[in-house]
Every structure is written in C-alpha cells, then in structure tokens.
Motif scaffolding. Structure first.
Motif, PDB file in Angstrom:
ATOM      1  N   MET A 115       0.773  -1.417  -0.102  1.00 21.12           N
ATOM      2  CA  MET A 115      -0.053   0.133  -0.112  1.00 21.12           C
ATOM      3  C   MET A 115       0.977   1.259   0.092  1.00 21.12           C
ATOM      4  SD  MET A 115      -3.186  -0.928   2.457  1.00 21.12           S
ATOM      5  CE  MET A 115      -2.025  -1.555   3.876  1.00 21.12           C
ATOM      6  N   HIS A 116       1.993   1.139   0.270  1.00 22.55           N
ATOM      7  CA  HIS A 116       2.992   2.273   0.615  1.00 22.55           C
ATOM      8  C   HIS A 116       4.206   2.515  -0.635  1.00 22.55           C
ATOM      9  CE1 HIS A 116       0.714   2.765   4.421  1.00 22.55           C
ATOM     10  NE2 HIS A 116       1.230   1.410   4.568  1.00 22.55           N
ATOM     11  N   ASP A 117       4.345   1.189  -1.165  1.00 24.62           N
ATOM     12  CA  ASP A 117       5.540   0.998  -1.947  1.00 24.62           C
ATOM     13  C   ASP A 117       4.981   0.757  -3.385  1.00 24.62           C
ATOM     14  OD1 ASP A 117       7.685  -0.709  -3.383  1.00 24.62           O
ATOM     15  OD2 ASP A 117       8.816  -0.356  -1.536  1.00 24.62           O
ATOM     16  N   PRO A 118       5.445   1.627  -4.305  1.00 28.19           N
ATOM     17  CA  PRO A 118       4.892   1.403  -5.748  1.00 28.19           C
ATOM     18  C   PRO A 118       5.600   0.150  -6.515  1.00 28.19           C
ATOM     19  CG  PRO A 118       5.778   3.583  -5.400  1.00 28.19           C
ATOM     20  CD  PRO A 118       5.995   2.869  -4.208  1.00 28.19           C
ATOM     21  N   GLY A 119       6.776  -0.322  -6.028  1.00 32.53           N
ATOM     22  CA  GLY A 119       7.443  -1.408  -6.532  1.00 32.53           C
ATOM     23  C   GLY A 119       6.468  -2.764  -6.411  1.00 32.53           C
ATOM     24  N   LEU A 120       6.211  -3.038  -4.864  1.00 32.44           N
ATOM     25  CA  LEU A 120       5.482  -3.928  -4.574  1.00 32.44           C
ATOM     26  C   LEU A 120       4.156  -4.045  -4.880  1.00 32.44           C
ATOM     27  CD1 LEU A 120       6.978  -4.116  -0.694  1.00 32.44           C
ATOM     28  CD2 LEU A 120       7.678  -5.639  -2.881  1.00 32.44           C
ATOM     29  N   ALA A 121       3.489  -2.778  -4.749  1.00 32.79           N
ATOM     30  CA  ALA A 121       2.172  -2.371  -5.479  1.00 32.79           C
ATOM     31  C   ALA A 121       2.162  -3.042  -6.895  1.00 32.79           C
ATOM     32  CB  ALA A 121       1.727  -0.982  -5.442  1.00 32.79           C
ATOM     33  N   ARG A 122       3.012  -2.832  -7.684  1.00 28.65           N
ATOM     34  CA  ARG A 122       3.017  -3.386  -9.082  1.00 28.65           C
ATOM     35  C   ARG A 122       2.830  -4.927  -8.886  1.00 28.65           C
ATOM     36  NH1 ARG A 122       6.746  -5.249 -12.200  1.00 28.65           N
ATOM     37  NH2 ARG A 122       8.448  -4.720 -10.703  1.00 28.65           N
ATOM     38  N   LEU A 123       3.796  -5.545  -7.951  1.00 28.11           N
ATOM     39  CA  LEU A 123       3.893  -6.926  -8.113  1.00 28.11           C
ATOM     40  C   LEU A 123       2.443  -7.431  -7.387  1.00 28.11           C
ATOM     41  CD1 LEU A 123       7.309  -7.625  -6.699  1.00 28.11           C
ATOM     42  CD2 LEU A 123       6.612  -8.032  -8.883  1.00 28.11           C
ATOM     43  N   GLN A 124       2.116  -6.643  -6.547  1.00 25.97           N
ATOM     44  CA  GLN A 124       0.585  -7.182  -6.195  1.00 25.97           C
ATOM     45  C   GLN A 124      -0.383  -7.241  -7.203  1.00 25.97           C
ATOM     46  OE1 GLN A 124      -0.686  -8.764  -3.881  1.00 25.97           O
ATOM     47  NE2 GLN A 124      -2.931  -8.447  -4.317  1.00 25.97           N
ATOM     48  N   HIS A 125      -0.255  -6.071  -7.770  1.00 24.67           N
ATOM     49  CA  HIS A 125      -1.352  -5.920  -9.201  1.00 24.67           C
ATOM     50  C   HIS A 125      -1.180  -7.409  -9.879  1.00 24.67           C
ATOM     51  CE1 HIS A 125      -3.979  -4.326 -11.933  1.00 24.67           C
ATOM     52  NE2 HIS A 125      -3.052  -4.450 -13.015  1.00 24.67           N
ATOM     53  N   ILE A 126       0.281  -7.612 -10.433  1.00 19.83           N
ATOM     54  CA  ILE A 126       0.558  -8.829 -11.283  1.00 19.83           C
ATOM     55  C   ILE A 126      -0.144 -10.061 -10.624  1.00 19.83           C
ATOM     56  CG2 ILE A 126       2.313 -10.314 -12.035  1.00 19.83           C
ATOM     57  CD1 ILE A 126       4.151  -7.741 -12.570  1.00 19.83           C
ATOM     58  N   ASN A 127       0.239 -10.108  -9.385  1.00 19.27           N
ATOM     59  CA  ASN A 127      -0.523 -11.363  -8.721  1.00 19.27           C
ATOM     60  C   ASN A 127      -1.888 -11.473  -8.707  1.00 19.27           C
ATOM     61  OD1 ASN A 127      -0.600 -13.490  -6.654  1.00 19.27           O
ATOM     62  ND2 ASN A 127      -1.028 -12.084  -5.154  1.00 19.27           N
ATOM     63  N   SER A 128      -2.749 -10.188  -8.469  1.00 21.66           N
ATOM     64  CA  SER A 128      -4.109 -10.404  -8.509  1.00 21.66           C
ATOM     65  C   SER A 128      -4.482 -10.610  -9.746  1.00 21.66           C
ATOM     66  CB  SER A 128      -4.581  -8.815  -7.907  1.00 21.66           C
ATOM     67  OG  SER A 128      -6.086  -8.882  -7.811  1.00 21.66           O
ATOM     68  N   GLN A 129      -4.148  -9.836 -10.756  1.00 22.76           N
ATOM     69  CA  GLN A 129      -4.306 -10.010 -12.316  1.00 22.76           C
ATOM     70  C   GLN A 129      -4.434 -11.561 -12.791  1.00 22.76           C
ATOM     71  OE1 GLN A 129      -6.473  -7.872 -13.843  1.00 22.76           O
ATOM     72  NE2 GLN A 129      -6.666  -7.011 -11.730  1.00 22.76           N
ATOM     73  N   ARG A 130      -3.189 -12.290 -12.365  1.00 26.78           N
ATOM     74  CA  ARG A 130      -2.817 -13.446 -12.638  1.00 26.78           C
ATOM     75  C   ARG A 130      -4.067 -14.382 -12.316  1.00 26.78           C
ATOM     76  NH1 ARG A 130       2.854 -15.437 -11.291  1.00 26.78           N
ATOM     77  NH2 ARG A 130       3.318 -14.090 -13.130  1.00 26.78           N
ATOM     78  N   LEU A 131      -4.481 -14.277 -10.937  1.00 27.76           N
ATOM     79  CA  LEU A 131      -5.368 -15.228 -10.324  1.00 27.76           C
ATOM     80  C   LEU A 131      -6.752 -15.122 -11.142  1.00 27.76           C
ATOM     81  CD1 LEU A 131      -6.303 -17.176  -8.134  1.00 27.76           C
ATOM     82  CD2 LEU A 131      -6.516 -15.289  -6.724  1.00 27.76           C
ATOM     83  N   LEU A 132      -7.145 -13.934 -11.097  1.00 29.42           N
ATOM     84  CA  LEU A 132      -8.410 -13.444 -11.826  1.00 29.42           C
ATOM     85  C   LEU A 132      -8.445 -13.909 -13.235  1.00 29.42           C
ATOM     86  CD1 LEU A 132      -9.145  -9.818 -10.655  1.00 29.42           C
ATOM     87  CD2 LEU A 132     -10.662 -11.986 -10.268  1.00 29.42           C
ATOM     88  N   SER A 133      -7.296 -13.774 -13.980  1.00 26.86           N
ATOM     89  CA  SER A 133      -7.042 -14.479 -15.295  1.00 26.86           C
ATOM     90  C   SER A 133      -7.288 -15.589 -15.668  1.00 26.86           C
ATOM     91  CB  SER A 133      -5.912 -13.771 -16.159  1.00 26.86           C
ATOM     92  OG  SER A 133      -5.674 -14.202 -17.370  1.00 26.86           O
ATOM     93  N   ASN A 134      -6.541 -16.545 -14.549  1.00 23.70           N
ATOM     94  CA  ASN A 134      -6.599 -18.105 -14.759  1.00 23.70           C
ATOM     95  C   ASN A 134      -8.042 -18.451 -14.311  1.00 23.70           C
ATOM     96  OD1 ASN A 134      -3.871 -18.713 -15.409  1.00 23.70           O
ATOM     97  ND2 ASN A 134      -3.373 -18.365 -13.320  1.00 23.70           N
TER      98      ASN A 134
END
Length: 200
Positions: A115-134
């Motif tokens: 929530m406070h770190d853009p680099g980690l937020a990007r990775l969290q977005h990838i994680n979330s979208q990958r699960l939804l996509s699958n």
C-alpha cells in the motif's frame, strides 16, 4: 574466472535468507545485516546482486509469485477439463510452500507494505490479475464470458480471504486444509447452479 552457477546459487541463498528474516523479524525490521547474517555472506553481496535491500525484497516476492505459477503449471496440463483446472488453481494457492511460515509471513508483510511501496504494489497487481485471469479462463467455457468474470471475482476473493484467515489463525495447518476444501466446494456449488457437472 567465476564458477558457473555460483551467482544463481548465492542469489537463491539470499532470497531464502530474506524469507527467514521476514518470518523472524517482519519486513520492517528485516535489514541487510539480518539477511546477510542468515545467509552467511557479507552484506556487500546484496548490493552487488540486487542493488540493495529493496531489490532483494522484490526478488523474494517475485519468487513467491513464480512458486504460485509453477504450482499451477505442474498441476494443470493443456488438455485438462475446465472444472479440474479450477480445482488445480485452488490447490496451487494452498501448497505446502504457500502454507509455510516463511511464505505466510512474507506474503502478509508484502501485502501491508504494498500500500506504500510502488514497486511492491505493481507486483501485487500482477499477482491479483494473474489469479483473476486464470479463473476467468477456466470459468469461461462453462459459464460464458460475463458470468465467468463474476465467478472469477467471487472465487478469487474467497481464495484470498480464506488464505488470509488461515495464515492468521492459531491453528493454521488445519485451517488451511479446511480453507482449500471450502473453496473447492464453493466452485462445485457455483457450477451446479448453472447446470454444470460438479468437479469432484
């Protein structure tokens, strides 16, 4: 002349030491010194390989994401039925590795820091979208595109929610097993509402 494979081995050792440090001290109190001490290496090697603590933390999170990806790939062959693929997605999120103390502590710290770190937020977005996509991919041939989107969001929320509650539980091992079973039952019940044969 560098020995072939030594660099990758050292990187992996530092990632494992990061997981161990986060499990013991939390992400906020994990330092270059705590990681290098657990890895049995000099602190300067972290900067050499990863550019500093932040680069190593992101590499560690990427490994968690890759573990999830590989867990699914190892379970879901190309010709698997959509119903079975949905179950494999659930299983991939509740593997022994994903239930382990180092992994759970790192995931929890990662989500809080994202929530406070853009680099980690990007990775969290990838994680979330990958699960939804699958999930969408697997639901689509069974429910159609629009219902697949809704079912994917419901299932993803259930997987994440049950995983989180289990990780924070006083008896995580039993709760993780129950959580996996409940997620599978939800998918079965959801498919049956649309007249699709149960997964198991």
């Amino acid at each position: 002349m560098p020995i072939v494979g030594v660099q990758e081995t050292r990187k992996q050792q530092l990632i494992e030491a990061t997981l161990a440090s986060v499990a013991e001290y939390g992400l906020q109190h994990t330092t270059i010194n705590s990681i290098s001490r657990l890895a049995g290496m000099s602190s300067g090697i972290i900067s050499h390989y990863f550019g500093g603590k932040q680069g190593l933390i992101e590499a560690t999170v990427r490994q968690l994401l890759d573990e999830l990806k590989q867990a699914l790939l190892s379970r879901a062959s190309a010709d698997i039925a959509p119903q079975q693929r949905l179950l494999r997605i659930v299983e991939a999120n509740f593997t022994e590795f994903q239930r382990s103390r180092p992994a759970t502590k790192t995931w929890l710290s990662f989500w809080a820091q994202a929530m406070h770190d853009p680099g980690l937020a990007r990775l969290q977005h990838i994680n979330s979208q990958r699960l939804l996509s699958n999930l969408r991919y697997s639901f689509r041939p069974l429910l159609g595109p629009e219902q697949a989107k809704i079912a994917a969001r419901q299932t993803a929320a259930l997987i994440d929610g049950f995983w989180l509650r289990s990780a924070l539980s006083e008896s995580p091992e039993a709760d993780f097993r129950d959580a996996e079973a409940l997620c599978k039952t939800f998918i079965d019940n959801l498919l049956q509402q649309y007249g699709v044969k149960a997964c198991h």
